[in-house]
Design a protein around this motif. Structure first.
Motif, PDB file in Angstrom:
ATOM      1  N   ARG A   2      50.262  17.269 -21.675  1.00 55.22           N
ATOM      2  CA  ARG A   2      52.005  17.349 -21.096  1.00 55.22           C
ATOM      3  C   ARG A   2      51.704  18.294 -19.334  1.00 55.22           C
ATOM      4  O   ARG A   2      50.411  18.221 -19.399  1.00 55.22           O
ATOM      5  CB  ARG A   2      52.133  18.447 -22.641  1.00 55.22           C
ATOM      6  CG  ARG A   2      53.154  19.818 -21.582  1.00 55.22           C
ATOM      7  CD  ARG A   2      54.323  20.437 -22.455  1.00 55.22           C
ATOM      8  NE  ARG A   2      52.812  21.474 -23.454  1.00 55.22           N
ATOM      9  CZ  ARG A   2      52.687  22.318 -22.607  1.00 55.22           C
ATOM     10  NH1 ARG A   2      53.204  23.022 -22.104  1.00 55.22           N
ATOM     11  NH2 ARG A   2      51.703  22.834 -23.633  1.00 55.22           N
ATOM     12  N   ARG A   3      53.007  17.714 -19.020  1.00 58.08           N
ATOM     13  CA  ARG A   3      53.067  18.286 -17.286  1.00 58.08           C
ATOM     14  C   ARG A   3      53.759  18.652 -16.854  1.00 58.08           C
ATOM     15  O   ARG A   3      55.053  17.966 -18.017  1.00 58.08           O
ATOM     16  CB  ARG A   3      52.615  17.201 -16.161  1.00 58.08           C
ATOM     17  CG  ARG A   3      50.913  16.297 -16.757  1.00 58.08           C
ATOM     18  CD  ARG A   3      49.256  17.978 -16.118  1.00 58.08           C
ATOM     19  NE  ARG A   3      48.727  16.978 -15.788  1.00 58.08           N
ATOM     20  CZ  ARG A   3      48.336  16.784 -16.801  1.00 58.08           C
ATOM     21  NH1 ARG A   3      48.367  17.010 -18.382  1.00 58.08           N
ATOM     22  NH2 ARG A   3      46.497  16.561 -16.678  1.00 58.08           N
ATOM     23  N   TYR A   4      54.502  20.000 -16.155  1.00 55.44           N
ATOM     24  CA  TYR A   4      55.455  19.606 -15.520  1.00 55.44           C
ATOM     25  C   TYR A   4      55.677  19.204 -14.283  1.00 55.44           C
ATOM     26  O   TYR A   4      54.396  18.680 -13.698  1.00 55.44           O
ATOM     27  CB  TYR A   4      55.735  21.298 -15.662  1.00 55.44           C
ATOM     28  CG  TYR A   4      55.700  22.437 -17.295  1.00 55.44           C
ATOM     29  CD1 TYR A   4      57.142  22.245 -17.923  1.00 55.44           C
ATOM     30  CD2 TYR A   4      54.765  22.797 -17.695  1.00 55.44           C
ATOM     31  CE1 TYR A   4      56.833  22.664 -19.219  1.00 55.44           C
ATOM     32  CE2 TYR A   4      55.116  23.151 -19.132  1.00 55.44           C
ATOM     33  CZ  TYR A   4      55.866  23.396 -19.345  1.00 55.44           C
ATOM     34  OH  TYR A   4      55.805  23.555 -21.237  1.00 55.44           O
ATOM     35  N   ALA A   5      56.974  18.756 -14.009  1.00 57.65           N
ATOM     36  CA  ALA A   5      57.218  18.219 -13.004  1.00 57.65           C
ATOM     37  C   ALA A   5      58.223  18.167 -12.283  1.00 57.65           C
ATOM     38  O   ALA A   5      59.553  18.698 -13.032  1.00 57.65           O
ATOM     39  CB  ALA A   5      57.107  17.190 -13.189  1.00 57.65           C
ATOM     40  N   ALA A  34      50.635  24.808 -19.380  1.00 58.54           N
ATOM     41  CA  ALA A  34      50.705  23.584 -18.503  1.00 58.54           C
ATOM     42  C   ALA A  34      50.312  23.125 -17.390  1.00 58.54           C
ATOM     43  O   ALA A  34      50.846  23.966 -16.087  1.00 58.54           O
ATOM     44  CB  ALA A  34      51.096  22.121 -19.275  1.00 58.54           C
ATOM     45  N   PRO A  35      49.930  22.357 -16.877  1.00 56.62           N
ATOM     46  CA  PRO A  35      49.595  22.132 -15.271  1.00 56.62           C
ATOM     47  C   PRO A  35      51.385  22.122 -14.605  1.00 56.62           C
ATOM     48  O   PRO A  35      51.903  21.376 -15.201  1.00 56.62           O
ATOM     49  CB  PRO A  35      49.189  20.715 -15.291  1.00 56.62           C
ATOM     50  CG  PRO A  35      47.903  21.043 -16.364  1.00 56.62           C
ATOM     51  CD  PRO A  35      48.710  21.147 -17.315  1.00 56.62           C
ATOM     52  N   VAL A  36      51.696  22.877 -13.389  1.00 51.57           N
ATOM     53  CA  VAL A  36      52.595  22.338 -13.135  1.00 51.57           C
ATOM     54  C   VAL A  36      52.409  21.592 -11.546  1.00 51.57           C
ATOM     55  O   VAL A  36      51.950  21.879 -10.634  1.00 51.57           O
ATOM     56  CB  VAL A  36      53.432  23.733 -12.806  1.00 51.57           C
ATOM     57  CG1 VAL A  36      54.989  23.571 -11.993  1.00 51.57           C
ATOM     58  CG2 VAL A  36      53.775  24.642 -14.424  1.00 51.57           C
ATOM     59  N   VAL A  37      53.049  20.533 -11.969  1.00 51.44           N
ATOM     60  CA  VAL A  37      53.110  19.269 -10.791  1.00 51.44           C
ATOM     61  C   VAL A  37      54.186  19.271  -9.532  1.00 51.44           C
ATOM     62  O   VAL A  37      55.849  18.338 -10.144  1.00 51.44           O
ATOM     63  CB  VAL A  37      52.392  17.562 -10.741  1.00 51.44           C
ATOM     64  CG1 VAL A  37      52.760  17.279 -10.173  1.00 51.44           C
ATOM     65  CG2 VAL A  37      51.617  17.926 -12.332  1.00 51.44           C
ATOM     66  N   TRP A  66      48.903  25.652 -10.718  1.00 47.95           N
ATOM     67  CA  TRP A  66      49.794  24.732 -10.048  1.00 47.95           C
ATOM     68  C   TRP A  66      49.706  23.694  -8.997  1.00 47.95           C
ATOM     69  O   TRP A  66      48.480  23.429  -8.198  1.00 47.95           O
ATOM     70  CB  TRP A  66      50.462  25.854  -8.583  1.00 47.95           C
ATOM     71  CG  TRP A  66      51.537  26.892  -9.337  1.00 47.95           C
ATOM     72  CD1 TRP A  66      51.563  26.772 -11.227  1.00 47.95           C
ATOM     73  CD2 TRP A  66      51.712  27.334  -8.773  1.00 47.95           C
ATOM     74  NE1 TRP A  66      52.739  27.652 -11.015  1.00 47.95           N
ATOM     75  CE2 TRP A  66      53.013  27.998 -10.082  1.00 47.95           C
ATOM     76  CE3 TRP A  66      52.687  28.405  -7.346  1.00 47.95           C
ATOM     77  CZ2 TRP A  66      54.227  29.442  -9.387  1.00 47.95           C
ATOM     78  CZ3 TRP A  66      53.366  28.441  -7.628  1.00 47.95           C
ATOM     79  CH2 TRP A  66      53.749  29.269  -8.073  1.00 47.95           C
ATOM     80  N   HIS A 147      48.821  12.866  -8.234  1.00 53.61           N
ATOM     81  CA  HIS A 147      48.057  13.155  -9.220  1.00 53.61           C
ATOM     82  C   HIS A 147      48.125  12.719 -10.685  1.00 53.61           C
ATOM     83  O   HIS A 147      50.046  12.528 -10.897  1.00 53.61           O
ATOM     84  CB  HIS A 147      48.139  15.154 -10.261  1.00 53.61           C
ATOM     85  CG  HIS A 147      47.645  15.609 -11.350  1.00 53.61           C
ATOM     86  ND1 HIS A 147      46.716  15.940 -10.957  1.00 53.61           N
ATOM     87  CD2 HIS A 147      48.389  15.046 -12.599  1.00 53.61           C
ATOM     88  CE1 HIS A 147      46.567  17.087 -12.294  1.00 53.61           C
ATOM     89  NE2 HIS A 147      47.526  16.425 -12.907  1.00 53.61           N
ATOM     90  N   SER A 149      47.758  11.551 -15.277  1.00 52.72           N
ATOM     91  CA  SER A 149      47.358  12.440 -16.568  1.00 52.72           C
ATOM     92  C   SER A 149      46.728  10.854 -16.929  1.00 52.72           C
ATOM     93  O   SER A 149      46.951   9.884 -16.450  1.00 52.72           O
ATOM     94  CB  SER A 149      48.391  12.638 -17.351  1.00 52.72           C
ATOM     95  OG  SER A 149      49.953  11.990 -17.189  1.00 52.72           O
ATOM     96  N   GLU A 226      55.120  14.229 -21.514  1.00 54.27           N
ATOM     97  CA  GLU A 226      54.347  14.871 -22.161  1.00 54.27           C
ATOM     98  C   GLU A 226      53.617  12.649 -22.970  1.00 54.27           C
ATOM     99  O   GLU A 226      54.611  12.508 -23.541  1.00 54.27           O
ATOM    100  CB  GLU A 226      54.588  15.261 -23.704  1.00 54.27           C
ATOM    101  CG  GLU A 226      55.131  16.491 -23.218  1.00 54.27           C
ATOM    102  CD  GLU A 226      55.352  17.482 -24.715  1.00 54.27           C
ATOM    103  OE1 GLU A 226      55.608  17.025 -25.837  1.00 54.27           O
ATOM    104  OE2 GLU A 226      55.457  18.728 -24.608  1.00 54.27           O
TER     105      GLU A 226
END
Length: 246
Positions: A2-5, A34-37, A66, A147, A149, A226
């Motif tokens: 999972r990544r937030y963007a 989870a990481p935030v991009v 972040w 970046h 995943s 995701e």
């Protein structure tokens, strides 16, 4: 997985804080950080680029890390601070970063720089060098260009189709539109990007554009990715973002 963007911020700290609040709410529902991009273009056009920079430099107080990518506007800002005569190779030769269309003057004004028309570029530059903190310059120096995943890659503008990820040119990663926006091929990874302002985020199948036009006063809408599945985050929760049917 999972990544937030979230897409281009363009000097709007209130919109940035609202987006982070939606991300924090989703993290609370999932029970896992989870990481935030951040997809770049932190600065320019909006009224408070310095406040955006301060917020991002301070970093997260909780949740996942972040990741802040470099956009073309961030690069132009940093380039100006070193040499006001230097030109970003991706910029139309008809413009400079201080042109009204680009928003560099608004960025400098947020640092307290007098950007009145009667002042020379040399005067504006000298004051900018004195007012922009070294910590901000160092932060901009160290922003990555992408970046990834397992199934997605996050970048400011996009990729040069057919070029391996490791061989992508920085100018393309920050600027590309021609040959990219109209390319329907799958790129092996879902490409999550900003740079080209739309009325709202859009899923194109092989790529997702999250620049919903916050630089022009439209909402900054964060997303969660995701694998290759994408949802927009709203006060009511997740809303699936899918390619148009047909």
């Amino acid at each position: 997985m999972r990544r937030y963007a979230l897409g281009d911020i363009h000097g709007h700290p209130d919109a940035l804080r609202r987006a982070h609040a939606l991300i924090a709410a989703d993290m609370a529902r999932t029970g896992e950080p989870a990481p935030v991009v951040h997809l770049g273009d932190l600065t320019d056009r909006g009224p408070a680029s310095r406040e955006v920079m301060d917020y991002l430099i301070a970093g997260p107080k909780q949740g996942g890390p972040w990741i802040v990518l470099r956009g073309n506007h961030d690069f132009m800002f940093r380039l100006f601070l070193d040499d006001p005569t230097a030109r970003d190779p991706g910029l139309n030769p008809a413009y400079t970063w201080l042109h009204d269309r680009l928003g560099g003057r608004e960025t400098l004004a947020s640092y307290g720089v007098d950007v009145s028309d009667h002042r020379s570029v040399a005067e504006v530059w000298a004051e900018a060098r004195a007012r922009v903190p070294l910590s901000h310059r160092v932060f901009l120096d160290n922003l990555p260009l992408l970046h990834r995943s397992e199934q997605a890659v996050f970048v400011h503008a996009g990729l040069r189709p057919g070029v391996p990820l490791i061989a992508q040119e920085p100018t393309d990663l920050m600027w590309i539109r021609d040959g990219w926006l109209d390319d329907p091929r799958d790129h092996g990874l879902l490409v999550v990007h900003g740079h080209t302002a739309l009325d709202a985020p859009h899923h194109h199948g092989n790529r997702v554009n999250l620049d919903g036009g916050a630089g022009y006063g439209r909402p900054l809408v964060p997303a969660v990715v995701e694998g290759r599945d994408v949802w927009l985050l709203t006060p009511e929760g997740r809303v699936p973002l899918r390619p148009p049917e047909g």
